[in-house]
Design a protein around this motif. Structure first.
Motif, PDB file in Angstrom:
ATOM      1  N   GLY A  70       0.057   2.272 -17.652  1.00 24.41           N
ATOM      2  CA  GLY A  70       0.563   3.202 -16.642  1.00 24.41           C
ATOM      3  C   GLY A  70       0.043   2.954 -15.233  1.00 24.41           C
ATOM      4  N   LYS A  71      -0.728   1.879 -15.042  1.00 24.64           N
ATOM      5  CA  LYS A  71      -1.330   1.610 -13.733  1.00 24.64           C
ATOM      6  C   LYS A  71      -0.438   0.739 -12.857  1.00 24.64           C
ATOM      7  CE  LYS A  71      -5.441   3.576 -14.354  1.00 24.64           C
ATOM      8  NZ  LYS A  71      -6.626   2.955 -14.919  1.00 24.64           N
ATOM      9  N   ARG A  72      -0.564   0.969 -11.547  1.00 24.24           N
ATOM     10  CA  ARG A  72       0.126   0.111 -10.578  1.00 24.24           C
ATOM     11  C   ARG A  72      -0.871  -0.956 -10.150  1.00 24.24           C
ATOM     12  NH1 ARG A  72       1.333   5.059  -6.782  1.00 24.24           N
ATOM     13  NH2 ARG A  72      -0.820   5.350  -7.468  1.00 24.24           N
ATOM     14  N   ILE A  73      -0.553  -2.204 -10.499  1.00 28.02           N
ATOM     15  CA  ILE A  73      -1.513  -3.309 -10.349  1.00 28.02           C
ATOM     16  C   ILE A  73      -1.234  -4.136  -9.087  1.00 28.02           C
ATOM     17  CG2 ILE A  73      -2.499  -5.353 -11.495  1.00 28.02           C
ATOM     18  CD1 ILE A  73      -2.709  -3.047 -13.396  1.00 28.02           C
ATOM     19  N   LEU A  74      -2.301  -4.489  -8.403  1.00 24.07           N
ATOM     20  CA  LEU A  74      -2.197  -5.486  -7.342  1.00 24.07           C
ATOM     21  C   LEU A  74      -2.825  -6.773  -7.860  1.00 24.07           C
ATOM     22  CD1 LEU A  74      -1.473  -6.253  -4.396  1.00 24.07           C
ATOM     23  CD2 LEU A  74      -3.835  -5.687  -3.801  1.00 24.07           C
ATOM     24  N   LEU A  75      -2.005  -7.803  -8.007  1.00 17.77           N
ATOM     25  CA  LEU A  75      -2.459  -9.093  -8.508  1.00 17.77           C
ATOM     26  C   LEU A  75      -2.813  -9.971  -7.303  1.00 17.77           C
ATOM     27  CD1 LEU A  75      -2.611 -10.513 -11.292  1.00 17.77           C
ATOM     28  CD2 LEU A  75      -0.244 -11.207 -10.958  1.00 17.77           C
ATOM     29  N   ILE A  76      -4.024 -10.527  -7.310  1.00 17.67           N
ATOM     30  CA  ILE A  76      -4.481 -11.315  -6.154  1.00 17.67           C
ATOM     31  C   ILE A  76      -4.740 -12.772  -6.524  1.00 17.67           C
ATOM     32  CG2 ILE A  76      -6.538 -11.667  -4.676  1.00 17.67           C
ATOM     33  CD1 ILE A  76      -6.426  -8.876  -3.835  1.00 17.67           C
ATOM     34  N   ASP A  77      -4.282 -13.672  -5.657  1.00 16.98           N
ATOM     35  CA  ASP A  77      -4.570 -15.098  -5.846  1.00 16.98           C
ATOM     36  C   ASP A  77      -4.698 -15.755  -4.466  1.00 16.98           C
ATOM     37  OD1 ASP A  77      -5.156 -17.341  -7.278  1.00 16.98           O
ATOM     38  OD2 ASP A  77      -3.154 -17.647  -8.103  1.00 16.98           O
ATOM     39  N   ASP A  78      -5.108 -17.018  -4.448  1.00 16.44           N
ATOM     40  CA  ASP A  78      -5.273 -17.685  -3.144  1.00 16.44           C
ATOM     41  C   ASP A  78      -3.944 -18.210  -2.592  1.00 16.44           C
ATOM     42  OD1 ASP A  78      -5.214 -19.534  -5.153  1.00 16.44           O
ATOM     43  OD2 ASP A  78      -6.844 -20.778  -4.402  1.00 16.44           O
ATOM     44  N   GLN A 130       0.833  -1.212   0.000  1.00 10.53           N
ATOM     45  CA  GLN A 130       0.000   0.000   0.000  1.00 10.53           C
ATOM     46  C   GLN A 130       0.865   1.259   0.000  1.00 10.53           C
ATOM     47  OE1 GLN A 130      -2.743   0.220   3.298  1.00 10.53           O
ATOM     48  NE2 GLN A 130      -4.288   1.129   1.996  1.00 10.53           N
ATOM     49  N   LYS A 131       1.984   1.185   0.735  1.00  9.98           N
ATOM     50  CA  LYS A 131       2.893   2.342   0.798  1.00  9.98           C
ATOM     51  C   LYS A 131       3.473   2.673  -0.573  1.00  9.98           C
ATOM     52  CE  LYS A 131       4.148   1.414   5.534  1.00  9.98           C
ATOM     53  NZ  LYS A 131       4.895   0.319   6.150  1.00  9.98           N
ATOM     54  N   GLN A 132       3.618   1.656  -1.440  1.00  9.92           N
ATOM     55  CA  GLN A 132       4.153   1.878  -2.777  1.00  9.92           C
ATOM     56  C   GLN A 132       3.086   2.437  -3.729  1.00  9.92           C
ATOM     57  OE1 GLN A 132       7.464   0.568  -3.740  1.00  9.92           O
ATOM     58  NE2 GLN A 132       7.766   0.194  -1.565  1.00  9.92           N
ATOM     59  N   GLY A 133       1.824   2.273  -3.355  1.00 13.75           N
ATOM     60  CA  GLY A 133       0.733   2.789  -4.172  1.00 13.75           C
ATOM     61  C   GLY A 133       0.172   1.760  -5.141  1.00 13.75           C
ATOM     62  N   ILE A 134      -1.164   1.633  -5.142  1.00  8.79           N
ATOM     63  CA  ILE A 134      -1.866   0.699  -6.035  1.00  8.79           C
ATOM     64  C   ILE A 134      -3.045   1.421  -6.680  1.00  8.79           C
ATOM     65  CG2 ILE A 134      -3.405  -1.346  -6.052  1.00  8.79           C
ATOM     66  CD1 ILE A 134      -0.467  -2.135  -5.886  1.00  8.79           C
ATOM     67  N   ASP A 135      -3.218   1.222  -7.979  1.00  5.00           N
ATOM     68  CA  ASP A 135      -4.339   1.849  -8.683  1.00  5.00           C
ATOM     69  C   ASP A 135      -5.495   0.890  -8.917  1.00  5.00           C
ATOM     70  OD1 ASP A 135      -2.941   4.370  -9.162  1.00  5.00           O
ATOM     71  OD2 ASP A 135      -1.682   3.186 -10.509  1.00  5.00           O
ATOM     72  N   VAL A 136      -5.174  -0.376  -9.169  1.00  5.10           N
ATOM     73  CA  VAL A 136      -6.250  -1.309  -9.513  1.00  5.10           C
ATOM     74  C   VAL A 136      -5.903  -2.740  -9.076  1.00  5.10           C
ATOM     75  CG1 VAL A 136      -5.417  -1.610 -11.893  1.00  5.10           C
ATOM     76  CG2 VAL A 136      -7.811  -2.048 -11.395  1.00  5.10           C
ATOM     77  N   ILE A 137      -6.947  -3.470  -8.668  1.00  5.19           N
ATOM     78  CA  ILE A 137      -6.798  -4.865  -8.227  1.00  5.19           C
ATOM     79  C   ILE A 137      -7.247  -5.793  -9.348  1.00  5.19           C
ATOM     80  CG2 ILE A 137      -7.656  -6.608  -6.598  1.00  5.19           C
ATOM     81  CD1 ILE A 137      -8.148  -4.327  -4.586  1.00  5.19           C
ATOM     82  N   ILE A 138      -6.411  -6.779  -9.652  1.00  3.50           N
ATOM     83  CA  ILE A 138      -6.742  -7.758 -10.701  1.00  3.50           C
ATOM     84  C   ILE A 138      -6.545  -9.173 -10.151  1.00  3.50           C
ATOM     85  CG2 ILE A 138      -5.955  -8.689 -12.938  1.00  3.50           C
ATOM     86  CD1 ILE A 138      -5.551  -5.897 -13.926  1.00  3.50           C
ATOM     87  N   PRO A 139      -7.557 -10.056 -10.280  1.00  4.74           N
ATOM     88  CA  PRO A 139      -7.384 -11.433  -9.812  1.00  4.74           C
ATOM     89  C   PRO A 139      -6.701 -12.308 -10.860  1.00  4.74           C
ATOM     90  CG  PRO A 139      -9.642 -11.091 -10.530  1.00  4.74           C
ATOM     91  CD  PRO A 139      -8.924  -9.796 -10.778  1.00  4.74           C
TER      92      PRO A 139
END
Ligand SMILES: [Zn+2]
Ligand SMILES: [Zn+2]
Length: 241
Positions: free
Chosen positions: A199-207, A119-128
């Motif tokens: 140009g987005k900072r992505i958070l990739l989510i998995d189990d 979070q401190k690095q910055g996230i624009d969008v979450i993608i699974p």
């Protein structure tokens, strides 16, 4: 109608432990006994890939593991909430294959503290991490999508759920080892709308993160399509031996 029925049942019946069914105080939680079996990942861990160190003395070179010291990963940071022990494995299997979708609410809550460095690095969008169409039809839901939705509710970060797609059906990664995993999923993913991630900072989510091969391949696809950075957050992590 179903919602109303569910609401009535939820208010009349006391909440139960998601694992053993014992009555608990709050909904979507575990009883004390089941909770004790969960191994949360705490410091010291590698500040880049998140791999937990066995002990303090292993935490060398400014908390960066030998693997991260020797080469740069395509992903920025990797974090996981818990270790993939027997108890968590049973929960994840129930979540994935037995329609125990309510686990997503509990898991998303657990993932929140593991997210703080990212979070401190910055996230624009979450993608699974997506499933192939074939597997999605069989399972009827993607567990990573459920996690992404719940995590978005907690963080108020927007999601882009159906942009990263799996275009090739692959053998389950669990059946393979090391290099075969990388080969198995090479070029298996695509981006449908690159303009949405440019140009987005992505958070990739998995189990679960095992070797990281799936996450790496997804990250490659995202970066190639113009994403600025990719961080990964998973519920559980398999510890390297
Ligand atoms: Zn329990
Ligand atoms: Zn590392």
């Amino acid at each position: 109608m179903m919602h109303l029925l569910k609401y009535l049942i939820d208010t009349i019946l006391p909440p139960r432990c998601l694992v053993c069914g014992k009555i608990v105080l709050s909904p979507h939680s575990l009883c004390e006994e089941c909770f004790q079996k969960v191994d949360f990942i705490t410091t010291p861990y590698c500040k880049i890939c998140g791999m937990p160190f066995e002990n303090q003395s292993q935490a060398v070179a400014n908390f960066v593991c030998p693997d991260c010291l020797s080469h740069k990963h395509i992903t920025r940071l990797n974090r996981s909430a818990v270790l993939y022990n027997d108890c968590v494995q049973n929960m994840v299997l129930a979540f994935k294959f037995a329609d125990k979708t309510l686990f997503s609410k509990l898991f998303a809550k657990w993932m929140l503290p593991a997210f703080s460095d990212i979070q401190k690095q910055g996230i624009d969008v979450i993608i699974p991490v997506p499933l192939s169409y074939k597997r999605l039809i069989k399972r009827r839901y993607n567990q990573a999508t459920l996690l992404a939705k719940e995590f978005s509710k907690l963080t108020h970060i927007e999601t882009d759920l159906y942009n990263l797609i799996k275009v090739r059906h692959t053998k389950p990664q669990a059946q393979m080892h090391g290099h075969a995993r990388l080969k198995n999923i090479k070029n298996a993913y695509q981006i449908k709308y690159p303009e949405r991630i440019k140009g987005k900072r992505i958070l990739l989510i998995d189990d679960v993160m095992t070797t990281g091969a799936t996450l790496t391949e997804c990250a490659k696809t995202l970066i190639k399509a113009g994403a600025k950075s990719v961080d990964t957050l998973t519920l559980a992590r398999v510890k390297k031996n």
